[in-house]
Structures are given as C-alpha cells and as structure tokens.
Design a protein around this motif. Structure first.
Motif, PDB file in Angstrom:
ATOM      1  N   PHE A  18       0.815  -1.222   0.000  1.00 30.95           N
ATOM      2  CA  PHE A  18       0.000   0.000   0.000  1.00 30.95           C
ATOM      3  C   PHE A  18       0.846   1.269   0.000  1.00 30.95           C
ATOM      4  N   MET A  19       2.104   1.160  -0.417  1.00 35.75           N
ATOM      5  CA  MET A  19       2.981   2.324  -0.378  1.00 35.75           C
ATOM      6  C   MET A  19       2.421   3.480  -1.207  1.00 35.75           C
ATOM      7  N   ILE A  20       2.096   3.237  -2.454  1.00 33.75           N
ATOM      8  CA  ILE A  20       1.698   4.326  -3.347  1.00 33.75           C
ATOM      9  C   ILE A  20       0.225   4.702  -3.208  1.00 33.75           C
ATOM     10  N   PRO A  21      -0.690   3.799  -2.885  1.00 30.16           N
ATOM     11  CA  PRO A  21      -2.049   4.277  -2.578  1.00 30.16           C
ATOM     12  C   PRO A  21      -2.078   5.333  -1.480  1.00 30.16           C
ATOM     13  N   GLN A  22      -1.184   5.208  -0.491  1.00 34.70           N
ATOM     14  CA  GLN A  22      -1.117   6.244   0.544  1.00 34.70           C
ATOM     15  C   GLN A  22      -0.629   7.568  -0.053  1.00 34.70           C
ATOM     16  N   VAL A  23       0.290   7.494  -0.986  1.00 40.85           N
ATOM     17  CA  VAL A  23       0.764   8.714  -1.650  1.00 40.85           C
ATOM     18  C   VAL A  23      -0.371   9.361  -2.437  1.00 40.85           C
ATOM     19  N   THR A  24      -1.149   8.530  -3.120  1.00 34.93           N
ATOM     20  CA  THR A  24      -2.296   9.049  -3.862  1.00 34.93           C
ATOM     21  C   THR A  24      -3.276   9.748  -2.923  1.00 34.93           C
ATOM     22  N   ALA A  25      -3.532   9.132  -1.782  1.00 30.36           N
ATOM     23  CA  ALA A  25      -4.431   9.742  -0.798  1.00 30.36           C
ATOM     24  C   ALA A  25      -3.879  11.094  -0.340  1.00 30.36           C
ATOM     25  N   ALA A  26      -2.579  11.160  -0.104  1.00 33.86           N
ATOM     26  CA  ALA A  26      -1.965  12.413   0.318  1.00 33.86           C
ATOM     27  C   ALA A  26      -2.114  13.483  -0.761  1.00 33.86           C
ATOM     28  N   ALA A  27      -1.952  13.086  -2.021  1.00 34.12           N
ATOM     29  CA  ALA A  27      -2.091  14.041  -3.126  1.00 34.12           C
ATOM     30  C   ALA A  27      -3.512  14.595  -3.189  1.00 34.12           C
ATOM     31  N   LEU A  28      -4.490  13.734  -2.998  1.00 34.16           N
ATOM     32  CA  LEU A  28      -5.893  14.164  -3.059  1.00 34.16           C
ATOM     33  C   LEU A  28      -6.242  15.086  -1.895  1.00 34.16           C
ATOM     34  N   VAL A  29      -5.713  14.784  -0.723  1.00 34.53           N
ATOM     35  CA  VAL A  29      -5.970  15.635   0.441  1.00 34.53           C
ATOM     36  C   VAL A  29      -5.385  17.024   0.208  1.00 34.53           C
ATOM     37  N   SER A  30      -4.169  17.098  -0.321  1.00 36.81           N
ATOM     38  CA  SER A  30      -3.565  18.402  -0.584  1.00 36.81           C
ATOM     39  C   SER A  30      -4.322  19.164  -1.666  1.00 36.81           C
ATOM     40  N   ARG A  32     -17.261  23.677  -6.736  1.00 37.11           N
ATOM     41  CA  ARG A  32     -16.062  22.889  -6.422  1.00 37.11           C
ATOM     42  C   ARG A  32     -16.369  21.708  -5.506  1.00 37.11           C
ATOM     43  N   LEU A  33     -17.527  21.733  -4.810  1.00 34.55           N
ATOM     44  CA  LEU A  33     -17.780  20.761  -3.746  1.00 34.55           C
ATOM     45  C   LEU A  33     -17.871  19.334  -4.267  1.00 34.55           C
ATOM     46  N   MET A  34     -18.470  19.139  -5.438  1.00 32.02           N
ATOM     47  CA  MET A  34     -18.612  17.775  -5.946  1.00 32.02           C
ATOM     48  C   MET A  34     -17.250  17.161  -6.258  1.00 32.02           C
ATOM     49  N   ALA A  35     -16.352  17.959  -6.822  1.00 34.67           N
ATOM     50  CA  ALA A  35     -15.000  17.449  -7.094  1.00 34.67           C
ATOM     51  C   ALA A  35     -14.266  17.166  -5.792  1.00 34.67           C
ATOM     52  N   MET A  36     -14.463  18.014  -4.794  1.00 31.03           N
ATOM     53  CA  MET A  36     -13.826  17.775  -3.498  1.00 31.03           C
ATOM     54  C   MET A  36     -14.390  16.517  -2.840  1.00 31.03           C
ATOM     55  N   ALA A  37     -15.696  16.314  -2.961  1.00 30.80           N
ATOM     56  CA  ALA A  37     -16.305  15.098  -2.421  1.00 30.80           C
ATOM     57  C   ALA A  37     -15.760  13.869  -3.128  1.00 30.80           C
ATOM     58  N   ASP A  38     -15.544  13.982  -4.433  1.00 26.23           N
ATOM     59  CA  ASP A  38     -14.991  12.860  -5.197  1.00 26.23           C
ATOM     60  C   ASP A  38     -13.576  12.543  -4.730  1.00 26.23           C
ATOM     61  N   ASN A  39     -12.775  13.564  -4.498  1.00 22.29           N
ATOM     62  CA  ASN A  39     -11.426  13.346  -3.967  1.00 22.29           C
ATOM     63  C   ASN A  39     -11.483  12.639  -2.617  1.00 22.29           C
ATOM     64  N   ALA A  40     -12.354  13.128  -1.738  1.00 18.84           N
ATOM     65  CA  ALA A  40     -12.462  12.518  -0.409  1.00 18.84           C
ATOM     66  C   ALA A  40     -12.967  11.086  -0.505  1.00 18.84           C
ATOM     67  N   ALA A  41     -13.870  10.821  -1.438  1.00 15.06           N
ATOM     68  CA  ALA A  41     -14.370   9.449  -1.615  1.00 15.06           C
ATOM     69  C   ALA A  41     -13.239   8.511  -2.012  1.00 15.06           C
ATOM     70  N   ASN A  42     -12.344   8.991  -2.858  1.00 13.45           N
ATOM     71  CA  ASN A  42     -11.194   8.164  -3.238  1.00 13.45           C
ATOM     72  C   ASN A  42     -10.281   7.895  -2.046  1.00 13.45           C
ATOM     73  N   VAL A  43     -10.079   8.913  -1.211  1.00 16.74           N
ATOM     74  CA  VAL A  43      -9.253   8.723  -0.018  1.00 16.74           C
ATOM     75  C   VAL A  43      -9.893   7.691   0.906  1.00 16.74           C
ATOM     76  N   VAL A  44     -11.179   7.830   1.162  1.00 13.54           N
ATOM     77  CA  VAL A  44     -11.876   6.892   2.050  1.00 13.54           C
ATOM     78  C   VAL A  44     -11.922   5.499   1.429  1.00 13.54           C
ATOM     79  N   GLY A  45     -12.015   5.414   0.112  1.00 16.87           N
ATOM     80  CA  GLY A  45     -11.940   4.111  -0.553  1.00 16.87           C
ATOM     81  C   GLY A  45     -10.600   3.434  -0.323  1.00 16.87           C
ATOM     82  N   ILE A  46      -9.520   4.208  -0.397  1.00 16.62           N
ATOM     83  CA  ILE A  46      -8.193   3.654  -0.113  1.00 16.62           C
ATOM     84  C   ILE A  46      -8.115   3.210   1.344  1.00 16.62           C
TER      85      ILE A  46
END
Length: 513
Positions: A382-394, A427-441
């Motif tokens: 899970f090394m890079i999925p965590q990086v992806t999550a970090a990118a989405l949060v930023s 912007r909220l729907m795109a932000m929700a989509d980013n957060a959904a990806n983080v929570v999916g990871i």
C-alpha cells in the motif's frame, strides 16, 4: 418506478431535495396555482398603469433608468435571456440541472415573481419529461443571481440553445418537440424572474452536501475498521467523555463508532495488558474531528434548506398591495458561506482518513507488516495508494480557500459586491470525489489490516462491511495491478453501498444539532 415528490413551495424538506437530486419525479402542488395567477395579474396591472418599475418596463442592471415601451416588453424579456446566456465551460451534470429546475419551479410557484401559469406548466413538464437544458457551468458570480446559467435554462424554454432528451444532446427546440412540448413566449417580468435567483448556486451546494454526507458516513465505517486494524481502543468513544464537552456532533459520532465496534473479538483481544497508553489522534480524536465536521455540515444544511424554500429573484411582487419591490434577495452570500463551510468539512474528512492510512502502513505505529504486505521489500503493498491519498488531500486543501471572501464589481459598478457562491458551490462535488477516493483507499487498507488478525473477527457490523469489499477485492498477497481495487472500493463509498451494508444508524445532515 422512481419515487415521486409533491413539490410544496416553501415547504420542501432536505430529504425531498435529496430525492430529486437522485432522480425522483417532481409534481408541483396544484394548491400554488392561485398565488401564481394573482402574481401574474399584479404584473399586468402594473404594466397597465405605465409607471416605471424595474425589470417590468425598464432595462436591467446599469440600464435600469431606460424606459421600455409596452409594445417592446416581450422583446425585452426575450432579449435578456438571449444576451445573458453567456456561460462557458463544461455542461452541468444533469442531476444538478434537474435539481436547479426544481428549485426554480418551487421559488416561482410561491407567487412573488409575476410568472404566468403557463410558464410554470412548461417548467414542470420539462422536469417530468426529462428535458434538461445544456447549461455551461461557469459564468456566475453569485449576484445579481446566477444570471448566466439560469439564462441558459430559460433559453431552452423559449426554444433557444441546446438540451438533453432521451440521452441525446440536440437543439432545445427539437428536444421540446420530441417531448410533445412547445416553447413559450415570455411576458412582462418573466425573463428576469427565470434568470434571477440563486438556484444554480443552491443546486450545486445541495449536490455537494449530499455527496459529502455519503462520504462522511462511509468514513465513520472505515475509521472504525482502521481502529480495529491497528488494534486501537474504543475507550475514547466512551459517552461520558463527550457528554462533558457537550458538542452535539461529537456525541453522535462517538455513539456511532462505539456501536460499529460493539462485540468485536479483535477489540477484546488487547483490552488487558496493552502496553500502549493512548492511540494516535487519527484514531482517538475521531469523534472530535468528525463530530465538528458534522456540526458544520448540519449548519450548512439548515442554511441551504431555507434558501431552497425561499424566493430569491428581483423585483418581488406583492399581490396584497399591488407593488413590485426591488431588493437584493438574489445575493447568494448565505449560499457562499454554506459552501465554504462544506469545503472545510470535506477537507477534514479526507485529511483524517489519510492520516489513518499513513498510520496503518507504518509498522512503528500500527504493529502491522510494513505497507500492509506479507512480504515487504519484494512487494510495495500500500505504499503508493497512501501517496495518492496524500495528493488528493492536498488538492482539496488548495480548493478549500473560502470563496465568500472574494468579490469583484460587475455591471459598470451597479453590482459592486458579489458573493462568488457559484464556484464556491461548484467545487464541492469534485472535493467530495477526492475525499471518496481517499476513504476508498482507507477501506482497502483497513480491511487488509484486519486480515492480519485472523482468526479474530471484528464486530458483526464491521465484518459485514469487510465481506462487502472482499466480495469484490481479494486480500492482497503479492503486488498486483492496484487501480481496479481502488476503483471498486471507492465505488462502494461513493454509491453508499458500504453504509447500506451496516445495521448501525449513522448520523446524517437532516437531523438538527
């Protein structure tokens, strides 16, 4: 058959707006017809008197001092629609367009806008026949109303521009014809009433709210699973702790987390003689962080529910006195503030979720194999999925800058302070989509972490959630193409399937704090 909503102007619940966004059919309450007719008759009386009244027999904005003759009033209303249809960008999602049309229908049907009954009949029919105008998503500053996007909506009603019908994009005139509908000729005040108001910003803000709510509830489940994966404690969820502080969202989130973990054998396995005294904040402070997010979401929901049931065009027609009064209800500052609050909330939902992922992949913190793989080194896990999550949060942090503190003068300084609610909400729907990806990871990581505790099981509720994921994504043994796993997990989050599987009642935004 899809759900049908009876739209009672001024009294539509948040749950009903949510259902409309999800595709429910709309029927306007016939009881609104009398108020609409009286409002239209009041406009006719004003026209007959001939005195200048803004938006009825004058120009618009900076041109309000220009008097328009009676023979030109229909042309005036058509011109405002065509000239203001100046949006750019990708078309709005059809689910948000549908919600926008329903919001406009409910507003106009309150009988304060001077709309003719036939105009509302067409708007209702477009909703029922699924004739959805093509509305470019950019071009509104959130005052004087969402002029450009609502003009594209109104343009379709007079047969101009494009619309979607039967899954295809075509000219609005063709879409209306294929649906058995005819375009309208706008009378005095009608064009302005259709394109003035906050319905575009409110529709996007409500859509964002509903998507963020789903991610929030999923994050409660993944947060509990992460606590189990790290063999964390449920003591921080003790109700006595939260009662002493009294924050309502914190109390209900702690209740939910405690219920999610109730009966867990994993939890019982380390209740005694655990050398750890306290868990990291990302586990221990879930009620405080997620509860605060919930309180903010509920406050935004209350603002948006009020806005959705209000009248926000200008001027407003008062049938009891025969007046049309100019004001500023089109200014979307309440929506802008609500959107900014939601942006902060979804930022924090994703942020604390990413911190739990980072904790799980770090053996020094979680006690689990490095990067959640049985053979670290040979495998990266899970090394890079965590990086992806970090990118989405930023990315979400960068998008969370408050829109409401910005303003720019328009219309030759006649409209000199604007809300910027439109892009703040969009912007909220795109932000929700980013957060959904983080929570999916996080879902993937937390379930993988729990797998290492076999044969110990979690609670029956969390095991059901684990089983849902494992029905689509097997345990990660050796590295494989990771992307499909992430897509599957995120869809469980985004669709609400994850929360539908659990039997614990999860807090939402409808309940008052």
């Amino acid at each position: 058959m899809s759900q049908s909503i009876l739209l009672r102007p001024g009294a539509v619940s948040l749950a009903q707006w949510r259902a409309i966004y999800r595709g429910a059919r709309v029927q306007l309450d016939p009881g609104s017809a009398d108020a609409v007719l009286r409002s239209a008759q009041t406009v006719e009386a004003i026209v007959a008197k001939g005195a200048p009244v803004y938006g009825i027999n004058t120009g618009f904005g900076k041109l309000a001092t220009v008097r328009i003759e009676r023979d030109d009033l229909e042309t005036l209303q058509r011109n405002i629609v065509l000239s203001h249809a100046a949006g750019v960008g990708e078309p709005m999602p059809l689910s948000v367009v549908r919600l926008m049309l329903a919001l406009k229908l409910a507003s106009l049907a309150q009988g304060a806008s001077g709309i003719k009954p036939a105009t509302l009949v067409l708007l209702e029919a477009m909703l029922q026949q699924d004739v959805m105008p093509v509305v470019p998503c950019q071009g509104s500053v959130g005052a004087s109303g969402d002029l450009a996007p609502l003009s594209h909506m109104a343009a379709a009603m007079i047969g101009a521009g494009d619309a979607f019908f039967g899954g295809a994009r075509m000219s609005a005139a063709d879409a209306l014809a294929q649906a058995g509908l005819a375009p309208i000729v706008l009378g005095a005040k009608e064009g302005l009433a259709l394109l003035n108001g906050t319905q575009y910003s409110t529709a996007y803000a409500l859509a964002g709210l509903f998507e963020i709510e789903t991610v929030f509830q999923s994050a409660l489940v993944t947060g509990a699973l992460s606590t189990e994966a790290a063999k964390g404690s449920d003591t921080p969820f003790d109700p006595r702790i939260h009662a002493l502080r009294g924050q309502p969202g914190q109390i209900v989130v702690a209740d939910a987390l405690r219920a999610l973990m109730a009966g867990s054998a994993i939890r019982e396995s380390h209740r005694e003689d655990d050398v750890r005294v306290q868990d990291p904040y990302c586990l221990r402070c879930q009620p405080q962080v997620m509860g605060a997010a919930l309180d903010v979401m509920r406050q935004a929901a209350r603002t948006l529910e009020i806005e959705a049931n209000g009248v926000s065009d200008n001027p407003l027609v008062f049938t009891d006195t025969g007046e049309a009064l100019s004001g500023g209800n089109f200014h979307a500052e309440p929506v802008a503030f609500a959107a900014d609050m939601l942006a902060m909330a979804v930022c924090e939902i994703g942020s604390i979720s990413e911190r739990r992922i980072a904790m799980l992949v770090d053996p020094a913190l979680s006690g689990l194999p490095a990067f959640l793989t049985p053979k670290p080194g040979l495998n990266s896990g899970f090394m890079i999925p965590q990086v992806t999550a970090a990118a989405l949060v930023s990315e979400n942090k960068q998008r969370a800058y408050p829109a409401s503190v910005d303003s720019i003068p328009t219309s030759a300084n006649q409209e000199d302070h604007v809300s910027m609610a439109a892009h703040g909400a969009r912007r909220l729907m795109a932000m929700a989509d980013n957060a959904a990806n983080v929570v999916g990871i996080e879902l993937l990581a937390a379930v993988q972490g729990c797998d290492f505790h076999a044969p110990l099981a979690s609670s029956s509720v969390l095991e059901a959630a684990r089983g849902l994921l494992r029905g689509q994504v097997p345990t990660l043994q050796d590295d494989r193409y990771f992307h499909p796993d992430m897509v599957a997990a995120t869809e469980l989050v985004r669709s609400g399937a994850l929360t539908a599987r659990v039997t614990v009642a999860l807090p939402g935004v409808d309940a008052s704090a």
